[in-house]
Enzyme design. Structure first.
Site, mmCIF file in Angstrom:
data_model
loop_
_atom_site.group_PDB
_atom_site.id
_atom_site.type_symbol
_atom_site.label_atom_id
_atom_site.label_comp_id
_atom_site.label_asym_id
_atom_site.label_seq_id
_atom_site.Cartn_x
_atom_site.Cartn_y
_atom_site.Cartn_z
ATOM 1 N N ALA A 155 0.832 -1.205 0.000
ATOM 2 C CA ALA A 155 0.000 0.000 0.000
ATOM 3 C C ALA A 155 0.868 1.257 0.000
ATOM 4 O O ALA A 155 1.826 1.351 -0.759
ATOM 5 C CB ALA A 155 -0.977 -0.036 1.167
ATOM 6 N N CYS A 156 0.550 2.215 0.862
ATOM 7 C CA CYS A 156 1.239 3.509 0.831
ATOM 8 C C CYS A 156 2.694 3.438 1.278
ATOM 9 O O CYS A 156 3.435 4.412 1.137
ATOM 10 C CB CYS A 156 0.483 4.525 1.693
ATOM 11 N N SER A 157 3.122 2.320 1.816
ATOM 12 C CA SER A 157 4.515 2.156 2.208
ATOM 13 C C SER A 157 5.336 1.398 1.162
ATOM 14 O O SER A 157 6.506 1.089 1.386
ATOM 15 C CB SER A 157 4.608 1.415 3.548
ATOM 16 N N SER A 333 -0.322 7.964 -2.658
ATOM 17 C CA SER A 333 0.045 6.701 -2.032
ATOM 18 C C SER A 333 1.560 6.632 -1.840
ATOM 19 O O SER A 333 2.163 7.584 -1.373
ATOM 20 C CB SER A 333 -0.487 5.524 -2.853
ATOM 21 N N SER A 334 2.188 5.534 -2.241
ATOM 22 C CA SER A 334 3.602 5.352 -1.909
ATOM 23 C C SER A 334 4.516 6.366 -2.581
ATOM 24 O O SER A 334 5.647 6.587 -2.132
ATOM 25 C CB SER A 334 4.045 3.941 -2.298
#
Length: 373
Positions: A155-157, A333-334
């Protein structure tokens, strides 16, 4: 031991933009149409009326003013509220491949390198266009890289998790140079009919080149001093769409098949986790928060970023210490923390320290401490 260096970064920005006022106009037209269509049920109490949005609400809740998107026409159509991104034939590059190649070439140019210098490609982002063949292998082929490639989704990481994998590959000798690329088409999984989240995401792609230190000119790039990852399961940010629930009969149009979150819980639970992760990571390499010149944080929410920076530093951070790109890009996001790094690092001097930190669904946190060479 061989050390890893970030030698270049790249950014692809879709040319189309949507201002808050435009997005609100389209959303409110949808709300008006919905409330007229179900007027009798709303009057009887069988159905709740939808509430309109407002530019002031969006900016106060998030700090977002506009976003770049792959397609604006479909998003701004009240009858659709969804981007139009046509399928491409299998013999044409995917949209994510095109984005990735553009960002990667800028990173290579910045580093003074070519595809021949790269051994591996990691495509790390929230949603892939397809399960396989891996987008990363397609990008590898498009760039003409001889080596290996794989996809990462946290996900966002995703970008910081991919960055740690690249650092490990370089330091352990399985690659001399690795591209970490994050082609985020976030508008494709955003529910533009949800007032609480219809404004959150934008589209962008970033690229980072990680190399062995002995391949990078002295004084160029950033030494990677350490990486740290943390995950903790939570349902508070979720997207249930996947190949096992495709098709109308499976309810693809249902809200939980798109982005959904319990924003207040995320804010309350993630913020202290992120601050503690940054602080403990700094302590593990004998650094203090006061040593930091800059924090390139995940660009999800302005209030969240300000709180995290305050917890880390023990005071409010200046805009120079914790730069924000949310107003222009929204949540990508990421890619968000990498966009902030790409756009806000040229003023740093040799020896200056910074931290790239992303956080999101999972929960997941990725933290990378770097030093200007």
């Amino acid at each position: 031991m061989t050390k890893a260096v970030i030698s270049g970064t790249g950014l692809y920005t879709p040319p189309a933009t949507i201002e808050n006022e435009e997005l609100v106009q389209a959303f409110n037209a949808y709300v008006d149409n919905h409330n007229r269509q179900y007027a009798d049920e709303i009057a009887s109490g069988a159905r709740d009326a939808l509430q309109p949005s407002a530019p002031e609400f969006i900016e106060k809740a998030s700090g977002i003013k506009r976003r770049h998107v792959i397609d604006r026409e479909g998003i701004l159509d009240p009858e659709r509220l969804c981007p139009i991104i046509p399928d491409r034939p299998n013999d044409e590059p995917s949209v994510q491949c095109d984005m990735s190649v553009a960002a990667a070439r800028e990173a290579l140019d910045q580093a003074g390198k070519s595809a021949a210098d790269v051994d591996a490609v990691i495509v790390a982002c929230s949603n892939m266009q397809r399960p396989y063949p891996a987008i990363s292998v397609e990008v590898q082929a498009a760039l003409g890289i001889d080596g290996f490639a794989y996809d990462v989704n946290v996900a966002c990481s995703s970008a910081t998790f991919g960055l740690q994998a690249a650092v490990n590959a370089v330091e352990q000798g399985s690659a001399n140079a690795v591209l970490v690329i994050s082609p985020e088409i976030c508008s494709g999984h955003l529910n533009f009919r949800d007032r609480d989240s219809h404004f959150i995401f934008g589209d962008a792609c970033t690229a980072i080149l990680v190399e062995r230190e002995d391949r990078v000119a002295p004084g160029k790039g950033y030494d990677v001093l350490g990486t740290r990852l943390k995950t903790q399961f939570s349902n508070n940010i979720r997207n249930n769409f996947g190949f096992l629930n495709r098709g109308d009969d499976a309810g693809v149009g249902a809200p939980d098949k798109l982005f959904v979150q319990q924003g207040r819980k995320v804010f309350k639970e993630v913020s202290p986790m992120v601050a503690e992760t940054i602080q403990s990571h700094l302590a593990s390499v004998d650094l203090a928060p006061s040593d930091l010149k800059r924090m390139w944080l995940h660009q999800a929410n302005l209030n969240m970023n300000q709180l995290i920076a305050r917890r880390v530093l023990g005071r409010d951070a200046t805009i120079e210490e914790a730069p924000v790109i949310l107003d222009e890009y929204a949540n990508t996001s990421s890619a968000g923390s990498i966009i902030a790094f790409h756009l806000h690092n040229s003023d740093l001097s040799t020896g200056d320290l910074g931290v790239i930190c992303s956080f999101g669904a999972g929960y997941s946190i990725g933290c990378v401490i770097i030093r200007k060479r």
